[in-house]
Design a protein around this motif. Structure first.
Motif, PDB file in Angstrom:
ATOM      1  N   GLU A 133     -28.971 -31.390  39.700  1.00  0.00           N
ATOM      2  CA  GLU A 133     -27.699 -31.246  40.401  1.00  0.00           C
ATOM      3  C   GLU A 133     -27.319 -29.781  40.538  1.00  0.00           C
ATOM      4  O   GLU A 133     -26.801 -29.353  41.579  1.00  0.00           O
ATOM      5  CB  GLU A 133     -26.582 -32.002  39.667  1.00  0.00           C
ATOM      6  CG  GLU A 133     -26.896 -33.458  39.389  1.00  0.00           C
ATOM      7  CD  GLU A 133     -27.493 -33.682  38.014  1.00  0.00           C
ATOM      8  OE1 GLU A 133     -28.112 -32.720  37.490  1.00  0.00           O
ATOM      9  OE2 GLU A 133     -27.339 -34.786  37.476  1.00  0.00           O
ATOM     10  N   LYS A 156     -27.088 -25.570  48.313  1.00  0.00           N
ATOM     11  CA  LYS A 156     -26.023 -25.909  49.268  1.00  0.00           C
ATOM     12  C   LYS A 156     -25.053 -24.749  49.420  1.00  0.00           C
ATOM     13  O   LYS A 156     -24.619 -24.430  50.544  1.00  0.00           O
ATOM     14  CB  LYS A 156     -25.289 -27.158  48.775  1.00  0.00           C
ATOM     15  CG  LYS A 156     -24.231 -27.674  49.738  1.00  0.00           C
ATOM     16  CD  LYS A 156     -24.864 -28.235  50.989  1.00  0.00           C
ATOM     17  CE  LYS A 156     -23.829 -28.907  51.876  1.00  0.00           C
ATOM     18  NZ  LYS A 156     -24.415 -29.414  53.139  1.00  0.00           N
ATOM     19  N   TYR A 178     -18.219 -25.187  43.199  1.00  0.00           N
ATOM     20  CA  TYR A 178     -19.328 -24.242  43.084  1.00  0.00           C
ATOM     21  C   TYR A 178     -19.102 -23.182  42.010  1.00  0.00           C
ATOM     22  O   TYR A 178     -19.946 -22.294  41.862  1.00  0.00           O
ATOM     23  CB  TYR A 178     -19.572 -23.544  44.427  1.00  0.00           C
ATOM     24  CG  TYR A 178     -20.121 -24.426  45.517  1.00  0.00           C
ATOM     25  CD1 TYR A 178     -20.836 -25.589  45.215  1.00  0.00           C
ATOM     26  CD2 TYR A 178     -19.936 -24.120  46.857  1.00  0.00           C
ATOM     27  CE1 TYR A 178     -21.326 -26.402  46.209  1.00  0.00           C
ATOM     28  CE2 TYR A 178     -20.442 -24.924  47.868  1.00  0.00           C
ATOM     29  CZ  TYR A 178     -21.128 -26.066  47.538  1.00  0.00           C
ATOM     30  OH  TYR A 178     -21.630 -26.864  48.530  1.00  0.00           O
ATOM     31  N   CYS A 199     -23.244 -35.998  42.923  1.00  0.00           N
ATOM     32  CA  CYS A 199     -23.875 -35.004  43.800  1.00  0.00           C
ATOM     33  C   CYS A 199     -24.719 -35.662  44.888  1.00  0.00           C
ATOM     34  O   CYS A 199     -25.644 -35.045  45.431  1.00  0.00           O
ATOM     35  CB  CYS A 199     -24.725 -34.039  42.986  1.00  0.00           C
ATOM     36  SG  CYS A 199     -23.783 -33.053  41.810  1.00  0.00           S
ATOM     37  N   GLN A 200     -24.435 -36.899  45.194  1.00  0.00           N
ATOM     38  CA  GLN A 200     -25.211 -37.620  46.202  1.00  0.00           C
ATOM     39  C   GLN A 200     -25.118 -36.952  47.569  1.00  0.00           C
ATOM     40  O   GLN A 200     -26.044 -37.040  48.377  1.00  0.00           O
ATOM     41  CB  GLN A 200     -24.695 -39.061  46.275  1.00  0.00           C
ATOM     42  CG  GLN A 200     -25.445 -39.974  47.212  1.00  0.00           C
ATOM     43  CD  GLN A 200     -24.926 -41.398  47.137  1.00  0.00           C
ATOM     44  OE1 GLN A 200     -24.529 -41.871  46.070  1.00  0.00           O
ATOM     45  NE2 GLN A 200     -24.886 -42.076  48.260  1.00  0.00           N
ATOM     46  N   ASN A 201     -23.999 -36.270  47.828  1.00  0.00           N
ATOM     47  CA  ASN A 201     -23.834 -35.611  49.121  1.00  0.00           C
ATOM     48  C   ASN A 201     -24.795 -34.435  49.319  1.00  0.00           C
ATOM     49  O   ASN A 201     -24.942 -33.931  50.428  1.00  0.00           O
ATOM     50  CB  ASN A 201     -22.395 -35.099  49.262  1.00  0.00           C
ATOM     51  CG  ASN A 201     -22.047 -34.057  48.214  1.00  0.00           C
ATOM     52  OD1 ASN A 201     -22.263 -34.261  47.022  1.00  0.00           O
ATOM     53  ND2 ASN A 201     -21.510 -32.936  48.634  1.00  0.00           N
ATOM     54  N   LEU A 202     -25.463 -34.009  48.254  1.00  0.00           N
ATOM     55  CA  LEU A 202     -26.411 -32.905  48.357  1.00  0.00           C
ATOM     56  C   LEU A 202     -27.796 -33.373  48.787  1.00  0.00           C
ATOM     57  O   LEU A 202     -28.693 -32.556  48.964  1.00  0.00           O
ATOM     58  CB  LEU A 202     -26.523 -32.181  47.005  1.00  0.00           C
ATOM     59  CG  LEU A 202     -25.220 -31.623  46.429  1.00  0.00           C
ATOM     60  CD1 LEU A 202     -25.467 -31.011  45.056  1.00  0.00           C
ATOM     61  CD2 LEU A 202     -24.607 -30.595  47.364  1.00  0.00           C
ATOM     62  N   LYS A 210     -26.822 -27.720  44.065  1.00  0.00           N
ATOM     63  CA  LYS A 210     -25.550 -27.049  44.375  1.00  0.00           C
ATOM     64  C   LYS A 210     -25.787 -25.602  44.772  1.00  0.00           C
ATOM     65  O   LYS A 210     -25.140 -25.076  45.689  1.00  0.00           O
ATOM     66  CB  LYS A 210     -24.605 -27.120  43.173  1.00  0.00           C
ATOM     67  CG  LYS A 210     -23.869 -28.431  43.004  1.00  0.00           C
ATOM     68  CD  LYS A 210     -22.859 -28.325  41.880  1.00  0.00           C
ATOM     69  CE  LYS A 210     -22.104 -29.641  41.706  1.00  0.00           C
ATOM     70  NZ  LYS A 210     -21.098 -29.558  40.610  1.00  0.00           N
ATOM     71  N   HIS A 226     -23.863 -41.280  42.669  1.00  0.00           N
ATOM     72  CA  HIS A 226     -23.987 -40.072  41.856  1.00  0.00           C
ATOM     73  C   HIS A 226     -23.011 -39.049  42.406  1.00  0.00           C
ATOM     74  O   HIS A 226     -22.834 -38.949  43.628  1.00  0.00           O
ATOM     75  CB  HIS A 226     -25.424 -39.530  41.913  1.00  0.00           C
ATOM     76  CG  HIS A 226     -25.708 -38.463  40.908  1.00  0.00           C
ATOM     77  ND1 HIS A 226     -25.341 -37.143  41.104  1.00  0.00           N
ATOM     78  CD2 HIS A 226     -26.302 -38.503  39.690  1.00  0.00           C
ATOM     79  CE1 HIS A 226     -25.692 -36.426  40.061  1.00  0.00           C
ATOM     80  NE2 HIS A 226     -26.283 -37.221  39.185  1.00  0.00           N
TER      81      HIS A 226
END
Length: 1405
Positions: free
Chosen positions: A597, A604, A578, A870-873, A601, A868
């Protein structure tokens, strides 16, 4: 179970006091207290003795003795015993499908219990020659057959059913029973045998003559007098049997049935003739029917959403809108899915123009056709998604209008604001604004309507609404009118809608007017003014137009910034993901939507409390001042100035509220947009991986599966550790496997490899691994192939026509599917005898043979793959939906051989993705085809055939969707086989295909009719194939066909005709791209786990010195690659040995990375290391808060000086300067048993060791260092828990951590291990016992709250509670209830003995 007994074997495990040193807070250094059954640091021996004494007392009531239960049962009536026995039989009776389901879900096949020879079960037997419901007579009840059957029963009891206890045959006896023991058991059984009761105790009459029997019958009767009682009993049994049919929902929890898609709702979807995906998506809007006007509105609404993103000429906007309306018609009216539209309605997705050709060229056609693609397949999915959003929009609007109509009819309300704004609303936010306005303006009326509708007292409204109602009913409301303009008109002024209306000033000063408006509610002028301000500010806040003005202005000009919180200041360091948003500021909405992305972020980080996102209008726009100007009157006087100030106060009161709600709305809209963009990228990446044909050997047709030799070294060093291999034939079967050692230097092993290649003749060598050493294996294989001149399969050179071979290709393969396959249940089931490395090789080979099948076989696990960074976002449900759409596209492009799917599970995995089908309908299709004989001869059979007794497999609508994507291979020997069933041509276009075939064969109508009359409708196409003249269709002029169809039948079929021509020449030709080779960067990431972002030039990383020379050194990075240190990059001394030593861990800066050779150049110069790595951040001059960043770093340096903390460095390759959280993040992607050594918060005489127990479970071990030479050296003695002592870190890792890891893996490989939480494991046990009521069972699972512990959960009977025992993993053993067991066999036997001993002891008392 009593409290004391619960303490002994508790559902909440009580851990021993040896965890005292292991449990500590890494951030504060303080010991963590354990509560509620967790680790208790103050346990003592005296307390343990008390617990044991208490447990001994309680054990008397722990388990009821079976003999006591039987004695109680003696006193019960016989009818009651019969009914209970009958109930058990009915409860246990499940059909074969139910039993198969239970076995499939819980890992072991459940077999139906064989029918017993007992009389009770014999009574239920139905002979084919007997009436179905006729009970046996009295003669049959007292027949000799039953007496013979009774001799075979255990203990001679008529109703005895031995309990099938899983524990009975578990313990493996070390010594066989001798003869004396067997005799003793028989004697015990005879003693324990109860006396026969009821009809089983009839006196033997074999020695009586006929006269004696007649006398006995005359005295006692023959039993027929009581036949009526037996008949009533049998009738009751039949009635209970009919009413008591057990269904799946009676056995399983609703959540379990939902998971297996076996609920009533799932069955409704399964048997409804509508595409399954359509049913699921439209389920919330079943009640909604769009009118023609709304249908046209939807077309415009979706066009306005998609058109701005398309880079098409402006003159195509009209055709584009018509194309979208047509696609909606296909989706809504025809109920066809995206693949169908894209394949069979492609002409409506194109805009064709017809222009006259050059007249000077006599050979050219008169007209030329040019086509512009308006919509692609991604657009079709987007239209489908927007259709659902529009339905939600219309549903909400209908509800809003219904509320307003109720207000109009009941209270004669006429509000133009509601009517105008609801009609103008285009988004859900605008509709919500109108709804909020309605609730604010007519709150009391709406409450009355709700009360009248429910006929009950409505919940009392909040105090805020009550205050507003009081203001409206007081004289203060007249002060609101004195502001001279309504909130809606003020918003119109701001939006520049119509002519500006300036407010008029009243004749009085504000305070004078307020004094004139006093009443009982507000008795001072100041109170009146405050009440008026509050009411008017709320009207401004609730005004839909004012909200629209704010929202529009914010979208255009607002700036978004991140303000770090105190938590973010402490936790977000330079290496934190971050950090790139920690000080970001002044970003426009248009800038952030280009970086989805980044904004995700930010959102999140805000959710996790690291930053606060501010959405504000920049000062340079003077947004608030512009509102002031719209609220000012045109008068100039002292009175006008006071009213101007009063209006300003009202705006100042409303502005923060409007700003907050607008900022929240803007953030959510931008988040949704960024999610859609990122989801699109994820879908594209997955589509690329699916869009790969099998690896194509030279000279073979694209789509042919290759023969693959796959190798891997896993994590090992190919020079010392084995290389595992598997030979997989082109049909996916593993024909041979083994391992090699040191293919680089061992000639014998190299010769074995050569012999294997020459014997098996593979088309390609696939290799991969999950360490940097895998690069060495690839390099050795390449060298071996070149040196031994190993060649691939021979092929015919298209240029020369000669047969030749090329060197065998060694290819590194994407292993993401193989990594999941090697440890999966599917992998274990298919190859139980293979080790994980060999299964990994099988996964590599099958991936080369058909990537799409391998991805489909993953099922839900495909969402665990990374497409990707940042797929977890992203929301997981949206990711799953987008991934499914990509698979649907590719499966329907390739088609599914329906007959092969019936025998090959890998192909059957593709059925849920066929158009019209889904996971529920796919199972129904397989079951129906099996009912029809297990095969399909024609596509028409799928809708049933009454003449041949074929039941329908799917309904007409679903068949229309899926027919062309399920193909049947053409069989020339079968007269009913149609060649077009083996093509992408839809049955609705078969006549076009037959017409094209007839024209290609130059047959007139009479010839066609004769051929069809003799050989059926498919005769012409069969003749075309038989004569091998498919190429003749290329001579046809399809444009004339297309014009005739469009003119005569209004059908646009140009693209369809082209498809038919292509399919007649090459049925279901492979259309996927060639198998993709990995790039250098991809290979580097595969072997090391590092990307160009995580490892790049300029980074400072820990390295371990492996080789030392005077002028250079070789070091190894954490990822496994090697780095070279030249002497001048380390020191000015003559020799490096003066400053470095082998095994030393130090910090080094990366100067250059060679991703191809897996090498780096490093530097340890102090001036180089003094410059920290800073990731390039390009947010513009004003896009980053440099001042705040510098101030924060200065504050952190001051805190470090104040505390005097010094970062410790240990010379060990597993040492990292991590805290507990960073260690867990680092080990998250590592293997079970991997270790991190790190500094301890307890001081410099402690170290912390973190190791991975299971996925998401990490144990932190406190290590006490003893006999230290100085403060920073590692102690010569390392002690854990006060009883494990080691001489160095390597010994500690091998003898302690790795030993525990081996034990943990051994337990997790056990048949009884469940990869579930404890709660889920208990549900599984309960479900298993419900399905097997006469059994008891147990299972192991991970204790996630106490790393290093596992739960042993058991359920003794159906009525018993689930009990959990903590099993601690220690080096070389397991610990259960203070006893240690060396392996799993001893542990399970020890548990069984303990269970049975307690059972026996308690029963005896």
């Amino acid at each position: 179970m009593s409290t004391s007994m619960r303490d002994l074997i508790s559902g909440e495990a009580e851990l021993d006091d040896e965890e005292d040193d292991e449990s500590f807070d890494e951030e504060t250094g303080e010991a963590r207290e354990r509560q509620n059954g967790n680790i208790d640091d103050s346990s003592e021996e005296e307390e343990d003795d008390d617990d044991e004494e208490e447990a001994r007392k309680v054990r008397e009531g722990f388990i009821v003795d079976e003999e006591e239960d039987e004695e109680d049962g003696e006193a019960r009536p016989a009818v009651k015993r019969k009914r209970e026995h009958r109930d058990r039989e009915e409860e246990e009776r499940l059909d074969d499908d139910d039993l198969d389901l239970i076995g499939e879900q819980y890992g072991a096949p459940v077999k139906a219990k064989p029918q017993s020879k007992f009389k009770r079960l014999k009574r239920g037997y139905r002979n084919d020659d007997e009436p179905a419901n006729e009970p046996p007579g009295l003669t049959e009840i007292f027949s000799d057959d039953d007496e013979e059957g009774a001799d075979q029963r255990p203990y001679g009891r008529t109703t005895f059913r031995p309990q099938a206890d899983e524990f009975d045959d578990f313990i493996e006896e070390d010594f066989p029973e001798d003869e004396a023991e067997k005799l003793q058991q028989i004697e015990d059984a005879e003693v324990a045998r109860p006396r026969d009761r009821g009809v089983g105790a009839i006196v033997d009459t074999s020695g009586l003559d006929k006269d004696a029997l007649d006398d006995m019958e005359a005295i006692f009767g023959n039993g027929e007098d009581y036949g009526w009682a037996l008949e009533l009993e049998y009738e009751e049994e039949d009635r209970e049997r009919e009413e008591g049919q057990i269904e799946l929902k009676d056995v399983f929890e609703p959540s379990q049935l939902k998971e297996k898609m076996l609920t009533d709702h799932d069955n409704a979807i399964r048997f409804t003739d509508e595409p399954e995906r359509f049913q699921l998506d439209r389920e919330p809007f079943k009640h909604l029917q769009l009118s023609d006007q709304q249908f046209r509105e939807e077309g415009r609404w979706i066009t306005n959403q998609i058109w701005p993103k398309k880079s098409l000429p402006q003159d195509l906007q009209g055709p584009f809108g018509r194309a979208i309306s047509k696609v909606l018609e296909f989706f809504i009216v025809d109920e066809v899915e995206v693949p169908y539209v894209f394949q069979h309605r492609k002409d409506y997705l194109l805009h064709t123009t017809k222009t006259r050709s050059n007249r000077d060229d006599p050979d050219s056609n008169e007209f030329s056709i040019s086509a512009e693609k308006l919509l692609n397949q991604d657009d079709l999915w987007k239209i489908l998604e927007l259709d659902i959003k529009f339905r939600s929009f219309v549903d909400k609007r209908n509800a809003l209008n219904a509320s307003y109509e109720s207000l109009k009819s009941q209270f004669e309300i006429d509000d133009p604001v509601v009517e105008e704004m609801s009609a103008e609303a285009l988004t859900m936010e605008e509709l919500q604004d109108v709804q909020d306005y309605l609730n604010f303006r007519y709150s009391s009326q709406l409450r009355e309507l709700a009360a009248a509708k429910t006929q009950s007292q409505v919940k009392r409204p909040g105090s805020k609404m009550t205050i507003l109602d009081r203001i409206r009913s007081s004289r203060a409301s007249e002060f609101v009118k004195a502001y001279g303009i309504t909130a809606d008109q003020l918003a119109k002024n701001a939006l520049r809608q119509g002519k500006k209306v300036a407010p008029d000033d009243v004749a009085n000063y504000p305070m004078e007017l307020a004094d004139d408006l006093l009443d009982n509610t507000f008795d001072t002028g100041e109170a009146v003014m405050n009440a008026a301000r509050q009411l008017y500010s709320e009207e401004l806040f609730a005004s839909p137009r004012m909200r629209k003005h704010f929202r529009t202005s914010f979208y255009q000009a607002a700036e978004i910034s991140c303000k770090r919180t105190e938590k973010g200041l402490r936790r977000i360091d330079d290496s934190h993901p971050y950090y790139e948003i920690k000080y970001i500021q002044n970003q426009g909405v248009a800038d952030l939507v280009q970086q989805p992305e980044l904004f995700l972020k930010m959102m999140k980080a805000e959710e996790e409390g690291f930053v606060d996102i501010k959405v504000e209008m920049p000062r340079r726009y003077d947004f608030r001042r512009q509102l002031y100007q719209e609220f000012e009157s045109e008068n100039f006087s002292d009175r006008a100035e006071q009213w101007r100030d009063e209006r300003k106060r009202v705006l100042d009161l409303a502005y923060p509220k409007l700003e907050r709600i607008t900022a929240r709305s803007v953030k959510e809209v931008v988040r949704s947009f960024c999610q859609d963009e990122l989801l699109r990228i994820v879908r594209e990446e997955y589509s690329k991986r699916l869009d790969q044909a099998p690896y194509k050997p030279k000279g073979m047709i694209l789509g042919t599966a290759p023969r693959v030799l796959a190798l891997t070294n896993g994590m090992g060093d190919p020079g010392r550790d084995p290389i595992f291999w598997a030979w997989v034939d082109d049909d996916g079967r593993v024909l041979e496997h083994g391992k090699f050692v040191n293919l680089a230097r061992d000639e014998a092993q190299r010769d074995e490899f050569v012999d294997l290649v020459e014997r098996r003749r593979p088309d390609v060598v696939a290799c991969c691994g999950w360490s940097a050493n895998s690069h060495k294996m690839v390099r050795d294989l390449d060298a071996l192939v070149r040196e031994k001149n190993l060649l691939g399969t021979e092929f015919e050179d298209p240029d020369t026509g000669e047969w030749r071979s090329e060197p065998l290709e060694v290819m590194v393969v994407n292993d993401e599917v193989a990594r999941l396959y090697k440890d999966s249940k599917r992998g274990h089931a298919e190859h139980p005898s293979l080790n994980p490395f060999t299964r990994y090789c099988v996964g590599l080979a099958r991936y080369m043979q058909n990537p799409m099948k391998e991805y489909a076989a993953l099922g839900k696990d495909v969402s665990s793959l990374l497409f990707h960074p940042c797929q977890n976002l992203l929301p997981q449900d949206k990711v799953d939906k987008y991934l499914e759409s990509a698979m649907v596209d590719m499966v329907n492009l390739c088609g599914v051989n329906i007959n092969e799917a019936m025998s090959d599970t890998y192909i059957a995995n593709l059925l849920p993705f066929v158009a019209g089908l889904g996971p529920r309908k796919a199972t129904s299709v397989i079951k129906a085809i099996n009912t029809n004989g297990g095969s399909v001869n024609t596509r028409d059979e799928l809708v049933g055939d009454i003449d041949s007794g074929k039941v329908p497999v799917v309904g007409p609508r679903v068949w229309n969707n899926c027919a062309s994507f399920l193909y049947i291979e053409y069989d020339q020997t079968n007269p009913s086989s149609d060649p077009l069933d083996n093509t992408r041509v839809h049955p609705e276009d078969y006549e076009l295909g037959r017409k094209m075939a007839a024209d290609a064969l130059e047959l007139d109508e009479e010839d066609v009719k004769a051929e069809v009359d003799e050989n059926g409708s498919g005769a012409i196409v069969r003749k075309l194939f038989k004569q091998d003249e498919q190429d003749k269709v290329n001579e046809l002029v399809l444009e004339e066909y297309a014009e005739q169809l469009e003119t005569n039948y209004q059908q646009r079929k140009r693209a369809t005709l082209e498809t038919i021509r292509a399919e007649l020449q090459a049925p279901y030709e492979e259309l996927r791209r060639n198998f993709a080779t990995l790039s250098t960067a991809d290979i580097f990431t595969t072997f090391t786990g590092e990307t160009a972002r995580t490892l790049c030039d300029g980074m400072i990383v820990p390295v371990n010195i492996r080789v030392m020379k005077d002028d250079f050194a070789i070091a190894r990075l954490d990822c496994g690659i090697e780095g070279r240190l030249e002497s001048h990059e380390v020191t000015n001394r003559a020799s490096l040995k003066d400053v470095l030593s082998v095994g030393q861990t130090a910090q080094a800066k990366i100067l250059e990375i060679n991703y191809k050779e897996f090498l780096t150049k490093l530097s340890m110069r102090e001036d180089t290391l003094r410059i920290p790595f800073r990731r390039p951040i390009n947010h513009g001059r004003d896009g980053w808060d440099y001042d705040l960043e510098a101030a924060d770093k200065e504050d952190m340096r001051e805190k470090d000086k104040h505390t005097g903390r010094v970062q410790r460095v240990v010379k060990h390759p597993n040492f990292h300067p991590f805290n507990s959280r960073q260690a867990e993040e680092y080990l998250g992607s590592k293997s079970i048993g991997d270790v991190v050594i790190r500094p301890s918060s307890k001081g410099n005489d402690h170290l912390a060791v973190t190791w991975k127990v299971a996925d998401g479970v990490f144990q932190h071990i406190n290590v006490l260092e003893m006999q230290k030479e100085n403060e920073f050296s590692v102690g010569k003695l390392l002690r854990i828990d006060g009883k494990y002592t080691y001489s160095d870190l390597d010994e500690l890792i091998v003898e302690h951590v790795k030993a525990m890891a081996r034990k943990a893996e051994e337990l997790m490989r056990h048949d009884k291990f469940q990869n579930r939480s404890r709660g889920e494991t208990e549900k599984w046990l309960t479900t298993y016992i419900d399905a097997n009521p006469n059994r008891s069972t147990y299972a192991f699972c991970v204790d996630t709250k106490h790393p290093g512990y596992f739960w042993l959960v058991f359920k003794a009977s159906r009525t018993a509670q689930c009990v959990g025992l903590p099993v601690k993993v220690i080096p070389q053993a397991y610990e259960l209830m203070k006893y240690q067991y060396p392996d799993m066999r001893a542990l399970t036997n020890g548990f069984k003995l303990r269970f049975q001993n307690e059972f026996s002891t308690m029963g005896g008392k």
